[in-house]
Design a protein around this motif. Sequence first.
Motif, PDB file in Angstrom:
ATOM      1  N   LYS A   1      51.069  45.982  85.960  1.00  0.00           N
ATOM      2  CA  LYS A   1      49.823  45.376  87.067  1.00  0.00           C
ATOM      3  C   LYS A   1      50.306  46.977  87.996  1.00  0.00           C
ATOM      4  N   GLU A   2      51.458  47.337  87.974  1.00  0.00           N
ATOM      5  CA  GLU A   2      51.612  48.891  88.028  1.00  0.00           C
ATOM      6  C   GLU A   2      50.107  49.867  87.677  1.00  0.00           C
ATOM      7  N   ARG A   3      50.284  49.968  86.311  1.00  0.00           N
ATOM      8  CA  ARG A   3      49.691  50.721  85.764  1.00  0.00           C
ATOM      9  C   ARG A   3      48.011  50.492  86.102  1.00  0.00           C
ATOM     10  N   CYS A   4      48.087  49.078  86.208  1.00  0.00           N
ATOM     11  CA  CYS A   4      46.362  48.172  86.418  1.00  0.00           C
ATOM     12  C   CYS A   4      46.374  49.180  88.139  1.00  0.00           C
ATOM     13  N   VAL A   5      46.853  49.058  89.038  1.00  0.00           N
ATOM     14  CA  VAL A   5      46.126  49.382  90.042  1.00  0.00           C
ATOM     15  C   VAL A   5      46.181  50.939  89.858  1.00  0.00           C
ATOM     16  N   ILE A   6      47.383  51.622  89.678  1.00  0.00           N
ATOM     17  CA  ILE A   6      46.650  53.012  89.328  1.00  0.00           C
ATOM     18  C   ILE A   6      45.898  53.445  88.457  1.00  0.00           C
ATOM     19  N   LEU A   7      45.143  52.966  87.693  1.00  0.00           N
ATOM     20  CA  LEU A   7      43.578  53.224  86.575  1.00  0.00           C
ATOM     21  C   LEU A   7      42.441  52.221  87.769  1.00  0.00           C
ATOM     22  N   GLU A   8      43.222  51.947  88.061  1.00  0.00           N
ATOM     23  CA  GLU A   8      41.844  50.881  88.930  1.00  0.00           C
ATOM     24  C   GLU A   8      41.153  51.725  90.099  1.00  0.00           C
ATOM     25  N   GLY A   9      42.267  52.327  90.386  1.00  0.00           N
ATOM     26  CA  GLY A   9      41.662  53.375  91.809  1.00  0.00           C
ATOM     27  C   GLY A   9      41.310  54.978  91.501  1.00  0.00           C
ATOM     28  N   GLN A  10      42.011  55.928  90.084  1.00  0.00           N
ATOM     29  CA  GLN A  10      41.392  56.038  89.339  1.00  0.00           C
ATOM     30  C   GLN A  10      39.637  55.736  88.643  1.00  0.00           C
ATOM     31  N   ARG A  11      39.586  54.972  88.443  1.00  0.00           N
ATOM     32  CA  ARG A  11      38.441  54.379  88.190  1.00  0.00           C
ATOM     33  C   ARG A  11      37.383  54.168  89.255  1.00  0.00           C
ATOM     34  N   LYS A  12      37.594  54.091  90.687  1.00  0.00           N
ATOM     35  CA  LYS A  12      37.213  54.483  91.875  1.00  0.00           C
ATOM     36  C   LYS A  12      36.599  55.447  91.896  1.00  0.00           C
ATOM     37  N   MET A  13      37.955  56.266  92.045  1.00  0.00           N
ATOM     38  CA  MET A  13      37.880  58.007  92.208  1.00  0.00           C
ATOM     39  C   MET A  13      36.902  58.416  91.052  1.00  0.00           C
ATOM     40  N   ASP A  14      36.445  58.097  89.423  1.00  0.00           N
ATOM     41  CA  ASP A  14      35.974  58.995  89.051  1.00  0.00           C
ATOM     42  C   ASP A  14      34.220  58.227  89.028  1.00  0.00           C
ATOM     43  N   ALA A  15      34.310  57.192  89.483  1.00  0.00           N
ATOM     44  CA  ALA A  15      33.251  56.422  90.183  1.00  0.00           C
ATOM     45  C   ALA A  15      32.378  57.402  90.774  1.00  0.00           C
ATOM     46  N   GLU A  16      33.599  56.985  92.132  1.00  0.00           N
ATOM     47  CA  GLU A  16      32.433  58.456  93.317  1.00  0.00           C
ATOM     48  C   GLU A  16      32.129  59.474  92.796  1.00  0.00           C
ATOM     49  N   LEU A  17      33.147  60.275  91.933  1.00  0.00           N
ATOM     50  CA  LEU A  17      32.824  61.413  91.814  1.00  0.00           C
ATOM     51  C   LEU A  17      31.646  61.949  90.769  1.00  0.00           C
ATOM     52  N   LEU A  18      31.558  60.621  90.113  1.00  0.00           N
ATOM     53  CA  LEU A  18      30.134  60.417  88.936  1.00  0.00           C
ATOM     54  C   LEU A  18      29.246  60.238  89.738  1.00  0.00           C
ATOM     55  N   GLU A  19      29.153  59.901  91.395  1.00  0.00           N
ATOM     56  CA  GLU A  19      28.078  59.037  91.807  1.00  0.00           C
ATOM     57  C   GLU A  19      27.577  60.696  92.525  1.00  0.00           C
ATOM     58  N   THR A  20      28.210  61.158  93.012  1.00  0.00           N
ATOM     59  CA  THR A  20      28.089  62.414  93.620  1.00  0.00           C
ATOM     60  C   THR A  20      27.906  63.829  92.466  1.00  0.00           C
ATOM     61  N   PHE A  21      28.095  64.072  91.025  1.00  0.00           N
ATOM     62  CA  PHE A  21      27.286  64.913  90.545  1.00  0.00           C
ATOM     63  C   PHE A  21      26.319  64.099  89.824  1.00  0.00           C
ATOM     64  N   ARG A  22      25.621  63.396  89.748  1.00  0.00           N
ATOM     65  CA  ARG A  22      24.535  62.778  89.746  1.00  0.00           C
ATOM     66  C   ARG A  22      23.377  62.697  90.073  1.00  0.00           C
ATOM     67  N   GLN A  23      23.839  62.571  91.972  1.00  0.00           N
ATOM     68  CA  GLN A  23      23.449  62.526  93.087  1.00  0.00           C
ATOM     69  C   GLN A  23      22.657  64.318  93.601  1.00  0.00           C
ATOM     70  N   LYS A  24      23.622  65.294  92.933  1.00  0.00           N
ATOM     71  CA  LYS A  24      23.091  66.748  92.382  1.00  0.00           C
ATOM     72  C   LYS A  24      22.557  67.008  91.454  1.00  0.00           C
ATOM     73  N   ALA A  25      23.003  66.558  90.951  1.00  0.00           N
ATOM     74  CA  ALA A  25      21.777  66.455  89.282  1.00  0.00           C
ATOM     75  C   ALA A  25      20.348  66.239  89.512  1.00  0.00           C
ATOM     76  N   TYR A  26      20.237  65.271  90.281  1.00  0.00           N
ATOM     77  CA  TYR A  26      19.066  64.417  90.393  1.00  0.00           C
ATOM     78  C   TYR A  26      18.691  65.630  92.019  1.00  0.00           C
ATOM     79  N   ARG A  27      18.454  66.174  92.262  1.00  0.00           N
ATOM     80  CA  ARG A  27      18.278  66.678  93.470  1.00  0.00           C
ATOM     81  C   ARG A  27      18.085  68.350  93.146  1.00  0.00           C
ATOM     82  N   ALA A  28      18.581  69.074  91.467  1.00  0.00           N
ATOM     83  CA  ALA A  28      18.548  70.118  91.072  1.00  0.00           C
ATOM     84  C   ALA A  28      17.432  70.297  90.704  1.00  0.00           C
ATOM     85  N   GLY A  29      16.661  68.500  89.698  1.00  0.00           N
ATOM     86  CA  GLY A  29      15.336  68.344  89.287  1.00  0.00           C
ATOM     87  C   GLY A  29      16.020  68.314  88.214  1.00  0.00           C
TER      88      GLY A  29
END
Length: 264
Positions: free
Chosen positions: A223-251
Motif C-alpha cells: 500500500k505504501e509502495r502504491c502511494v509512492i508510485l501514484e505520487g511518482q506517476r502524477k509527477m511524471d505526468a505533470e513533467l511530461l505535460e510540461t515537456f510536451r507543451q514546450k515541444a508544441y511551442r517549439a514547432g
Amino acid sequence: MARPTFSLTDDQARLLASRVAALQATYPYDSRNHRPFVRGFLRAVQEATGQLYSPAIYQRLLAAFAPERRPSTATLAAEKQALALEDVFHLKQGAGNATESVQQSAVSSTQLHAIVSDAVDAALVRSARFGPTGSSQADFYAARLHDTEQELLAARAQAAQLAAELMAARQAISSLEQETERMRAVVTQQANAVEKLGTEVTDHRKFAMQAIEESRGEARVWKERCVILEGQRKMDAELLETFRQKAYRAGAAIPEALLQNKPR
C-alpha cells in the motif's frame, strides 16, 4: 444299634468340678428357681466336653457333681434349647461368604432338629407319666417335628438356591467389571486423541495468526509502495505535460492519435 456309654475323661471331670464349685458359690441353692444354676451348669458341661447332651445325661452329671440340685426334665430341655439357639446365633454372626452360610445353615438346622427331638423325647417321658393326656401331647410334638423337618428341607433348598444366585451375581459383577475396564481404556484412548487434536488445532491457529500478521504487514508495504508510485506517476505526468507543451511551442508535430482524439 446301642448308644455308646457316656463317660468323662479325668481332665473333663476336673474342669467340670471346678466350674460347678464356682457356680455353687455364684448361685446358692434355691428350691424355687434352678434355672440360673442349670444354665451355668450346661455351659460348663459344653466347655468341658464341647457337646450338648440329652436331659437324662445332664441329670446323671448333676447327681454326680451337684446332687442337691434336682431340676425337672422340662427345665433341662428348655435350658439346653436356649443354649443351642445361642450357639446358632453366634454361628450366623460369624458367616463370611455364601458357602459358609450354607454350611452354617445346615449346622443350625441340625441343631434345631436335635432340639425339637429332645423336646419330643421330654414330652414322651411326660406322657408316660401322665397317661392319655400325655399321649395327645406326644402326637402334637410328633406333628411339630414332622413340620420342622419339612421346613428344614425347604430352608436347605432355599439356601442352595441363594448360593447359586449369589454365584451368578458374582459372575455378572465380574463381567461388568471387565466391561468397565475395557470402556475405561477406550475412554482414555479417546481422551488422548482429543488432547492431541486440541494441540494440533492450537498449532494451526498459531500458524494461521502468524500468516495473517505477515499478510497484513506485506499489504501495508504494498500500500505504501502504491502511494509512492501514484505520487511518482502524477509527477511524471505533470513533467511530461510540461515537456510536451514546450515541444508544441517549439514547432514539434502533434501526434496523429492526439489529433484524432482532440474534441471538435
